[in-house]
Write an enzyme that holds these catalytic residues in place. Structure first.
Site, PDB file in Angstrom:
ATOM      1  N   GLU A   1      -0.933   3.236  31.829  1.00  0.00           N
ATOM      2  CA  GLU A   1      -1.503   4.379  32.635  1.00  0.00           C
ATOM      3  C   GLU A   1      -2.540   3.824  33.505  1.00  0.00           C
ATOM      4  O   GLU A   1      -3.268   2.702  33.234  1.00  0.00           O
ATOM      5  CB  GLU A   1      -1.606   5.427  31.896  1.00  0.00           C
TER       6      GLU A   1
ATOM      7  N   GLU B   1      -3.770   0.746  30.389  1.00  0.00           N
ATOM      8  CA  GLU B   1      -2.711   0.001  31.232  1.00  0.00           C
ATOM      9  C   GLU B   1      -1.410  -0.485  30.472  1.00  0.00           C
ATOM     10  O   GLU B   1      -0.597  -1.126  30.902  1.00  0.00           O
ATOM     11  CB  GLU B   1      -3.271  -1.490  31.802  1.00  0.00           C
TER      12      GLU B   1
END
Length: 352
Positions: free
Chosen positions: A175, A318
């Site tokens: 994300e 991430e």
């Protein structure tokens, strides 16, 4: 007769026969039973998920879902929203941590824009499916409408349908979105009926008075949202994020399609929590990569009865923790598939 929405349809069933065969194989390998600890459990879990007693990974894939959050107007982040689009550029250029890990650990990486505050439609290498230009400020009003929440879930599901067609055999989500630890904390507080203060951490690095301010904003936001909270989807509507909804939808669809999921850190675990609250059958398909340094993560893992594979005090997001833990899964499968049995090695077994 009402029909349940797609996200409530049952997940695929695990293959108990493959798991049992995998355990039988483990107990024939040239080692004392249990000597490889959780690596043995990991291999047998993947056997049940894949339906193969000797599971292998050929096409793992990580998707980074990105979106912005209106609550950053309240000063809950150390970074401006412009960083979200700048990081999207970094992902596709290969300079981000998850990009490096994708090359190092041999998995595919995709990036999906679910709704950045700043326009980036011209950015090549990104799938653009924005729900809106970021969520509303959830300290003042719901983060999104019910239709937007369902659209976010559907973005994730659609991406998993594409991965399934391409042969994906392990899914990881990452994300990106300034303010998304705030959304994850508030959403988890609603889902678990916990004090959001215990779920609130530094995120991008807020400390001291700034962290106290963030906690106050989130406490007030959760109090506002509790009056409208009746079912799990309301947590996403009231205080969630478009990327968090997309990840939850992706996890649900992966489980329905029989694709194992490796969950990353705090924010993706909040999405997993939402997914399991929306559809409890999803839980069987979730593996958890690491314990985040975000203080709320342990509470989320406990709620999901999850034990992460590694703990390296990471809190980048991430998908980076999952990207690191993937190598551990590969080693577990290599040991399971390539070690000799007692019979093959001519070594006397424990009962000989």
């Amino acid at each position: 007769m009402s029909v349940n929405p797609w996200w409530q349809q049952a997940a695929a069933e695990l293959n108990d026969e493959a798991r049992n065969l995998a355990w039988q194989h483990q107990n024939q390998l040239t080692k004392p039973p249990g000597a490889l600890g959780r690596l043995e459990v990991l291999a047998t879990e993947l056997a049940a998920m894949s339906g193969q007693s000797r599971p292998e990974l050929h096409h793992p894939h990580c998707i980074v879902f990105a979106a912005d959050h209106g609550v950053v107007a309240q000063g809950v982040s150390a970074f401006p929203q412009a960083v979200t689009v700048e990081m999207l550029k970094n992902f596709v250029a290969g300079g981000a941590a998850i990009s490096v890990l994708a090359g190092q650990n041999d998995f595919q990486l995709s990036v999906v824009n679910c709704g950045t505050a700043q326009p980036c439609d011209a950015l090549q290498g990104v799938v653009h499916q924005p729900v809106a230009a970021g969520t509303a400020d959830f300290s003042q009003q719901p983060a999104m409408t019910a239709a937007q929440a369902q659209a976010a879930l559907t973005i994730g599901a659609g991406q998993l349908d594409l991965l399934h067609q391409a042969g994906c055999d392990l899914f990881m989500a990452g994300e990106m979105g300034i303010g998304n630890t705030s959304a994850a904390s508030a959403m988890a507080a609603l889902l678990l009926d916990l004090d959001v203060a215990g779920l609130t951490g530094p995120g991008t690095g807020v400390q001291g008075e700034a962290l106290d301010h963030k906690t106050q904003v989130l406490s007030a936001s959760v109090t506002r949202a509790q009056g409208s909270y009746n079912q799990p989807l309301d947590a996403l509507i009231e205080v969630g994020g478009f990327e968090i909804g997309a990840i939850a939808g992706a996890y649900i669809r992966a489980a329905q399609l029989g694709i194992p999921v490796l969950v990353d850190g705090f924010i993706t675990t909040s999405a997993a929590l939402l997914a399991v609250h929306l559809n409890p059958s999803v839980r069987d398909w979730l593996l958890f990569s690491h314990g985040s340094a975000e203080p709320g993560h342990l509470l989320l893992l406990a709620a999901l009865q999850a034990q992460p594979l590694i703990n390296l005090d990471m809190r980048l997001g991430e998908g980076s923790g999952a990207g690191v833990a993937l190598s551990l899964i590969r080693q577990a499968l290599a040991l399971h598939n390539n070690m000799a049995t007692f019979a093959q090695a001519g070594v006397s077994g424990a009962e000989d």
